[in-house]
Scaffold this active site. Sequence first.
Site, mmCIF file in Angstrom:
data_model
loop_
_atom_site.group_PDB
_atom_site.id
_atom_site.type_symbol
_atom_site.label_atom_id
_atom_site.label_comp_id
_atom_site.label_asym_id
_atom_site.label_seq_id
_atom_site.Cartn_x
_atom_site.Cartn_y
_atom_site.Cartn_z
ATOM 1 C CG ASP A 30 -0.297 62.684 25.944
ATOM 2 O OD1 ASP A 30 -0.498 63.899 26.088
ATOM 3 O OD2 ASP A 30 0.795 62.207 25.593
ATOM 4 C CG HIS B 74 -1.785 58.768 29.568
ATOM 5 N ND1 HIS B 74 -0.653 58.740 30.352
ATOM 6 C CD2 HIS B 74 -1.371 58.643 28.274
ATOM 7 C CE1 HIS B 74 0.417 58.589 29.569
ATOM 8 N NE2 HIS B 74 0.008 58.538 28.317
#
Length: 275
Positions: A95, A240
């Site tokens: 992400d 991430h």
Amino acid sequence: MFTRRGLLFVGAGALGAAAGTAGLLARPTGGSSAGPAAPAAGAPAHRLPMKPSAYRLQPLAGYGPPRAAPHRTPLRHEPLLRVDGHGRTLVLTFDDGPDPRWTPGILDTLAEYEVRAMFFVCGEMASYSPHLLARMADEGHVVGNHTWSHPLLTTLGRSAIRSEMERTSDVIEDAYGERPEWFRAPYGAWNRTAFQLGADMGMDPLAWTVDTLDWTTPGTGAIVKRVERGAAPGVVVLSHDAGGDRSQSVQALRRYLPRLLDSGYHITVPRRQYA
């Protein structure tokens, strides 16, 4: 059965010959002819009309399979947490990127092991590094919509949420080559408006099963342990590649990915289920 290319050659031969026979008309597989019946095979050429007619052009103009109805994205009331698959399948998602400091390292590791993953990108970040989305497309990864600026959607009105999602889809289409089919709400904060707008834009909501908590920078070893302990068929792993120092995330992937593969896991990306 004649192909479209074959029919063109048959038509050309019939027009140029002084005498011959009328060609048989091919019917598309699985369909029925919408036009009038073809003349009987072997009919004398001099009995055919000597000038072009709508009838003679109809088989070529109407050739081909019937047009399929467009897919409709179902409206969901909660995000998907797992994926369907046979055996030990697992999905890796990243992400908040792309970030030129960390995303290339993740892509390099995925390429080394010939693994595809999902990247939920923020439109603002993508606008700065469109070349990274182009690379994701070239290497077979799936790019999803993670809004433009990573806001808490539950605090925004409908028009603001639409803007966050539409602008991001536009940037993804320009850089990646197609509009996204998946979206993920920042912070995992979903509401009815987000689900409705996502479905309207042709996107399914995907959350996660295992949170590596890499955003807290707990250490490379801690990230590896969370992935390995949480691994199971259908699991979606959240990591991430942007939003801070993600060096631990890059290093952790290099450690747990080969271990997952050696354990028999098949790292994949989900397939859409249309209504």
